[in-house]
Design a protein around this motif. Structure first.
Motif, short mmCIF file in Angstrom:
data_model
loop_
_atom_site.label_atom_id
_atom_site.label_comp_id
_atom_site.label_asym_id
_atom_site.label_seq_id
_atom_site.Cartn_x
_atom_site.Cartn_y
_atom_site.Cartn_z
N ILE A 7 0.89 -1.03 0.14
CA ILE A 7 -0.02 -0.08 0.08
C ILE A 7 0.83 1.37 0.05
N PRO A 8 0.92 2.25 -0.84
CA PRO A 8 1.65 3.40 -1.03
C PRO A 8 1.39 4.13 0.22
N ASN A 9 2.64 4.67 0.70
CA ASN A 9 2.57 5.66 1.85
C ASN A 9 1.63 6.92 1.76
N SER A 10 1.33 7.41 0.58
CA SER A 10 0.97 8.57 0.41
C SER A 10 0.31 8.52 -1.13
N TRP A 11 -0.45 9.66 -1.33
CA TRP A 11 -1.26 9.74 -2.63
C TRP A 11 0.13 10.42 -3.64
N HIS A 12 0.92 11.17 -3.08
CA HIS A 12 2.30 11.66 -3.65
C HIS A 12 2.79 10.62 -4.73
N GLU A 13 3.09 9.41 -3.63
CA GLU A 13 3.82 8.24 -4.20
C GLU A 13 3.06 7.81 -5.50
N VAL A 14 1.80 7.75 -5.60
CA VAL A 14 0.80 7.40 -6.79
C VAL A 14 0.99 8.31 -7.74
N LEU A 15 0.69 9.63 -7.55
CA LEU A 15 0.48 10.59 -8.61
C LEU A 15 1.96 10.81 -9.15
N SER A 16 2.96 10.75 -8.40
CA SER A 16 4.41 11.08 -8.88
C SER A 16 4.83 10.34 -10.13
N ARG A 17 4.15 9.28 -10.54
CA ARG A 17 4.56 8.46 -11.70
C ARG A 17 4.51 9.18 -12.96
N LYS A 18 5.42 9.02 -13.98
CA LYS A 18 5.62 9.83 -15.16
C LYS A 18 4.58 9.48 -16.36
N LYS A 19 3.47 9.11 -15.62
CA LYS A 19 2.62 9.01 -16.88
C LYS A 19 0.96 9.10 -16.31
N PRO A 20 0.04 9.53 -17.19
CA PRO A 20 -1.24 9.88 -16.80
C PRO A 20 -1.82 8.81 -15.88
N LEU A 21 -2.18 9.05 -14.72
CA LEU A 21 -3.04 7.99 -13.88
C LEU A 21 -4.42 7.81 -14.06
N VAL A 22 -4.82 6.39 -14.75
CA VAL A 22 -5.93 6.28 -15.19
C VAL A 22 -6.65 5.24 -14.11
N CYS A 23 -7.94 5.71 -13.63
CA CYS A 23 -8.67 5.07 -12.88
C CYS A 23 -10.10 4.58 -13.50
N ALA A 24 -10.32 3.36 -13.22
CA ALA A 24 -11.53 2.63 -13.98
C ALA A 24 -12.35 2.27 -12.89
N VAL A 25 -13.54 1.95 -13.12
CA VAL A 25 -14.73 1.79 -12.23
C VAL A 25 -15.22 0.51 -12.74
N LEU A 26 -15.53 -0.37 -11.71
CA LEU A 26 -16.17 -1.79 -11.91
C LEU A 26 -17.33 -1.83 -10.91
N ASN A 27 -18.33 -1.95 -11.29
CA ASN A 27 -19.60 -2.16 -10.48
C ASN A 27 -20.12 -3.43 -10.27
N THR A 182 -8.46 14.63 12.55
CA THR A 182 -8.58 14.36 13.85
C THR A 182 -8.87 13.22 14.33
N ASN A 183 -9.43 12.44 13.41
CA ASN A 183 -9.68 10.91 13.79
C ASN A 183 -8.73 9.96 13.45
N GLY A 184 -7.18 10.60 13.09
CA GLY A 184 -6.23 9.77 12.94
C GLY A 184 -5.55 9.48 11.72
N VAL A 185 -6.40 9.79 10.61
CA VAL A 185 -6.17 9.79 9.00
C VAL A 185 -5.09 10.75 8.85
N ARG A 186 -3.91 10.07 8.27
CA ARG A 186 -2.89 11.33 7.80
C ARG A 186 -3.32 12.09 6.62
N ASP A 187 -2.70 13.41 6.74
CA ASP A 187 -3.28 14.12 5.46
C ASP A 187 -2.67 13.54 4.14
N GLU A 188 -1.57 12.87 4.14
CA GLU A 188 -0.75 12.57 2.97
C GLU A 188 -1.57 11.33 2.46
#
Length: 213
Positions: A7-27, A182-188
């Motif tokens: 699990i990445p430590n932060s969203w920065h880790e995910v978004l710093s990849r050098k290509k567009p980030l594609v998120c798909a949806v499966l319902n 406040t409930n402990g979720v880290r901002d990153e």
């Protein structure tokens, strides 16, 4: 495989990849507005995951409860039953570095998914529906998506009155972020979603997109 280690430590880790980030949806629901009923069995769901990956998806957001307008609540045990059919395959690691996100308002469902290879909890209620959701996000070290909405899918159509939709959504999301931290979720670990279509008219959604910065 111990998925807590990937699990990445932060969203920065995910978004710093050098290509567009594609998120798909499966319902995996019978009644979602776009693909409801198409992926209710294991084979069709796995085939769709493979197709989405072939088409470039790096994140796949899986929902087991429809949140379309006027949709009724699906209890956590039903969500878990729907998810269970694909979780063994996901937890096996066959999909490589693809990140799986669970779209749920229930902490029990989020906990089950995180224990089954998911990395992201995407809560359309931003922790307002289930008072144990923040606790689960922290305990499972999840990346989280907190979406702006008002009410529930059954009531949100009546809650579209804003003095200024951009300012009001920003202020309400600021409170959401503050509550999470406040409930402990880290901002990153937090990503926010303006909630297009959730307690907003189409015109309000376009105004938010025009002012996304």
């Amino acid at each position: 495989m111990n998925y807590s280690s990937v699990i990445p430590n932060s969203w920065h880790e995910v978004l710093s990849r050098k290509k567009p980030l594609v998120c798909a949806v499966l319902n995996i629901t019978p009644d979602s507005f776009s693909d409801g009923g198409k992926y209710l069995n294991e084979n069709s769901a796995i085939d769709q995951i493979n197709l989405l990956i072939d088409q470039g998806a790096q994140i796949i957001d899986v929902g087991a409860e429809s949140t379309r307008r006027n949709a009724s609540e699906v209890p956590a045990n039903e969500e878990i039953s729907r998810l269970n059919q694909i979780c063994k395959t996901i937890s096996s690691g066959v999909f490589g570095e693809v990140l799986f996100s669970v779209d749920t308002r229930h902490h029990e469902t989020a906990e089950f998914a995180m224990e089954s290879g998911f990395a992201i909890i995407n809560d359309v209620s931003a922790g307002n529906f289930d008072n144990k959701m923040f606790q689960t996000m922290v305990a499972k070290n999840a990346l989280v998506v907190l979406m702006h909405s008002r009410g529930t899918p059954e009531t949100m159509n009546k809650l579209c009155d804003y003095e200024n939709v951009v300012d009001d959504v920003c202020h309400e999301l600021e409170k959401t972020i503050s509550d999470a931290i406040t409930n402990g979720v880290r901002d990153e670990k937090i990503m926010i979603d303006p909630g297009i279509g959730f307690a907003k008219t189409p015109e309000q959604g376009l105004e938010l997109l025009d002012n996304i910065d």
